[in-house]
Design a protein around this motif. Structure first.
Motif, PDB file in Angstrom:
ATOM      1  N   TYR A   1     -30.052 -46.369  -7.929  1.00  0.00           N
ATOM      2  CA  TYR A   1     -30.497 -44.990  -7.962  1.00  0.00           C
ATOM      3  C   TYR A   1     -29.470 -44.001  -7.531  1.00  0.00           C
ATOM      4  N   VAL A   2     -28.547 -44.545  -6.726  1.00  0.00           N
ATOM      5  CA  VAL A   2     -27.110 -43.479  -6.401  1.00  0.00           C
ATOM      6  C   VAL A   2     -26.453 -43.391  -7.638  1.00  0.00           C
ATOM      7  N   VAL A   3     -26.088 -44.414  -8.445  1.00  0.00           N
ATOM      8  CA  VAL A   3     -25.037 -44.302  -9.389  1.00  0.00           C
ATOM      9  C   VAL A   3     -25.807 -43.613 -10.687  1.00  0.00           C
ATOM     10  N   LEU A   4     -27.111 -43.661 -10.867  1.00  0.00           N
ATOM     11  CA  LEU A   4     -27.815 -42.760 -11.822  1.00  0.00           C
ATOM     12  C   LEU A   4     -27.879 -41.081 -11.214  1.00  0.00           C
ATOM     13  N   LEU A   5     -28.096 -40.954 -10.101  1.00  0.00           N
ATOM     14  CA  LEU A   5     -27.966 -39.508  -9.584  1.00  0.00           C
ATOM     15  C   LEU A   5     -26.451 -38.957  -9.732  1.00  0.00           C
ATOM     16  N   ALA A   6     -25.201 -40.031  -9.606  1.00  0.00           N
ATOM     17  CA  ALA A   6     -24.200 -39.489  -9.566  1.00  0.00           C
ATOM     18  C   ALA A   6     -23.878 -39.240 -11.299  1.00  0.00           C
ATOM     19  N   GLY A   7     -24.193 -40.085 -12.033  1.00  0.00           N
ATOM     20  CA  GLY A   7     -24.063 -39.727 -13.367  1.00  0.00           C
ATOM     21  C   GLY A   7     -24.703 -38.667 -13.935  1.00  0.00           C
ATOM     22  N   LEU A   8     -26.033 -38.283 -13.365  1.00  0.00           N
ATOM     23  CA  LEU A   8     -26.573 -37.214 -13.610  1.00  0.00           C
ATOM     24  C   LEU A   8     -26.068 -35.999 -12.920  1.00  0.00           C
ATOM     25  N   TRP A   9     -25.625 -36.117 -11.986  1.00  0.00           N
ATOM     26  CA  TRP A   9     -24.947 -34.649 -11.323  1.00  0.00           C
ATOM     27  C   TRP A   9     -23.815 -34.462 -12.142  1.00  0.00           C
TER      28      TRP A   9
END
Length: 147
Positions: free
Chosen positions: A18-26
């Motif tokens: 979840y954190v990795v996806l959020l970082a990529g989306l950010w």
């Protein structure tokens, strides 16, 4: 191994993805501020897990596709990874790459319509998942995102 011993590892793995996806989306949102907001970014992983579960339960989708999705869920939930999650950046990147590869394979086998039919989230989230799955923009325009 008991459930209580593996549950923290499973939860940690899901939180890490979840954190990795959020970082990529950010990063994506910083370069394309008109396309994705934080609300959509926060909903992406739960929506992705929900659509995978729905596709797995859909009897109109071939057994081979459903097996791929079950194996994907098992891989994401198990604490063992191809690349350990404690390695910065690349530890979680393998999860995102495997999700993208499985989605591409599922779309090639089942077509984009089952994904669109079962998508529970926002149109922006669907567009992101379609891009991750390799659906071209012309394919994505075949169905209005507002429906």
């Amino acid at each position: 191994m008991e459930l209580w011993e593996t549950l923290p590892a499973i939860l940690t793995g899901v939180a890490t993805v979840y954190v990795v996806l959020l970082a990529g989306l950010w990063v994506y949102a910083r370069h394309n501020p008109e396309t994705v907001g934080m609300k959509d970014a926060l909903r992406l992983l739960p929506d992705l897990l929900r659509v995978i579960r729905r596709l797995t339960a859909d009897k109109t989708v071939s057994l081979g596709v459903r097996v791929k999705l079950i194996l994907l869920l098992a891989y994401l939930l198990l604490p063992l990874d191809l690349v350990p999650d404690f390695l910065p950046v690349i530890g979680c990147a393998d999860d995102v790459i495997i999700v993208a590869l499985v989605l591409r394979s599922v779309i090639r086998s089942a077509g984009p319509e089952p994904l669109r039919r079962h998508w529970p989230g926002s149109p922006v989230g669907l567009l992101i998942i379609e891009r991750l799955a390799g659906i071209s923009p012309s394919d994505a325009k075949a169905r209005p995102l507002d429906s």
